[in-house]
Write a protein that holds these residues in place. Structure first.
Motif, PDB file in Angstrom:
ATOM      1  N   ASP A 117       0.856  -1.194   0.000  1.00 53.16           N
ATOM      2  CA  ASP A 117       0.000   0.000   0.000  1.00 53.16           C
ATOM      3  C   ASP A 117       0.885   1.235   0.000  1.00 53.16           C
ATOM      4  O   ASP A 117       1.705   1.430   0.908  1.00 53.16           O
ATOM      5  N   SER A 118       0.738   2.063  -1.034  1.00 51.88           N
ATOM      6  CA  SER A 118       1.509   3.308  -1.103  1.00 51.88           C
ATOM      7  C   SER A 118       0.583   4.524  -1.107  1.00 51.88           C
ATOM      8  O   SER A 118       0.973   5.617  -1.499  1.00 51.88           O
TER       9      SER A 118
ATOM     10  N   THR B  57      -1.871   7.419   0.726  1.00 50.26           N
ATOM     11  CA  THR B  57      -2.052   8.191   1.956  1.00 50.26           C
ATOM     12  C   THR B  57      -3.290   9.057   1.786  1.00 50.26           C
ATOM     13  O   THR B  57      -3.407   9.802   0.805  1.00 50.26           O
TER      14      THR B  57
ATOM     15  N   THR C  46      -2.624   5.785   6.312  1.00 47.58           N
ATOM     16  CA  THR C  46      -3.002   4.769   5.344  1.00 47.58           C
ATOM     17  C   THR C  46      -4.513   4.589   5.372  1.00 47.58           C
ATOM     18  O   THR C  46      -5.173   4.892   6.376  1.00 47.58           O
TER      19      THR C  46
ATOM     20  N   ASN D 243       2.705   2.607   5.343  1.00 46.16           N
ATOM     21  CA  ASN D 243       2.887   2.340   3.914  1.00 46.16           C
ATOM     22  C   ASN D 243       4.001   1.323   3.700  1.00 46.16           C
ATOM     23  O   ASN D 243       4.997   1.295   4.423  1.00 46.16           O
TER      24      ASN D 243
END
Length: 279
Positions: A137-138, A140, A147, A223
């Motif tokens: 997961d990148s 924001t 996250t 992340n």
């Protein structure tokens, strides 16, 4: 199709968000040598170093020689060079399903329960042989600065015996039980995500139902990679994954041994957020 005498479960991955891999643009670099081998087998020093074929050339691999002229003078020694590469695809603002596990349950008696034996695959699929379920997961959330959350579900297909390219479904319901395992940010056990485990799930073959395996709320992780590992080295069974084989799957009238395999469809779904930071 790859067949096995053992009973296996294979994996098929699907994702709510898909990242297309980009081929790196690199200039190929060759190995070099400070000596060459002559037709008669003798060796001759060369200055400067000479380019040779790639060390991985399957037809004519290069020979990179660091030449020693026997003089005892360190400054007169030749060198050999070779180049490899480090590569990575950097993502931002994306959620990706990176790895899904294959489950191999070895040999099981009809009407019994068996622990995970290995992570071999019986069919050509997306599964890996390390037992890793991995999401990256990148994203924001622009509002909360955290996250955003996601979930991963799994659906177990029908077990089939394949013979002469014909699939014959097994009789009865197979149950694949996955226990909660610690979530980590790498395959090192010390890199735990505090307070976060995968979700216990029991998958029934052919029920066409998605069962939650990983469910993380917004802000409960950082992340990067999120990993659940269901691994078993050969000879070291692991009860974190267990398969219950129905009694009906066996042949009650005669001795028999048949290999069965079923696909697992893994689905990654993001938790909705108002806006991704940077979008």
């Amino acid at each position: 199709m790859k067949l096995s005498r053992n009973v296996f479960v294979g994996s098929l991955a699907t994702a709510g968000i898909v990242l297309g891999a980009l081929a790196p643009s690199l200039t190929a670099q060759a190995a070099t040598t400070s000596a060459t081998v002559n037709a008669d087998g003798t060796v001759t020093a060369v200055t400067p170093n000479k380019t040779v074929n790639s060390l991985n050339d399957k037809d004519n691999p290069g020979l990179a020689i660091a030449y020693d002229n026997g003089s005892g003078d360190q400054s007169a020694m030749g060198t050999a060079t070779a180049q490899s590469d480090a590569n990575v695809t950097v993502i931002s603002g994306l959620l990706t399903l990176d790895k899904v596990p294959d489950f191999g349950f070895g040999t099981a008696a009809a009407g019994s329960k068996v622990d995970l034996q290995n992570n071999s695959s019986a069919i050509d699929d997306d599964g890996n042989q390390s037992g890793i379920l991995q999401v990256t997961d990148s994203r924001t959330d622009a509002t909360t600065k955290t996250t955003a959350g996601f979930n991963v579900t799994a659906q177990l297909g029908t077990f089939n015996h394949t013979e002469n390219d014909v699939d014959t479904p097994a009789t009865g319901d197979f149950l694949l039980a996955l226990k909660p395992v610690q979530l980590t940010t790498s395959t090192a056990p010390k890199d735990v995500i505090q307070g976060q485990k995968s979700t216990a799930a029991t998958l029934t073959s052919g029920d066409k139902t998605d069962h939650t395996v990983m469910d993380l709320a917004a802000g409960n992780y950082a992340n990067g990679a999120i990993i659940a590992q269901f691994a078993a080295e050969t000879g070291s069974p692991n009860s974190n994954a267990q398969l219950t084989v129905p009694a009906e799957a066996g042949n009650s009238s005669t001795a028999s041994a048949k290999s069965y395999q079923a696909p697992i469809t893994w689905t990654l779904t993001p938790t909705a957020m108002t806006k991704v930071a940077g979008a």
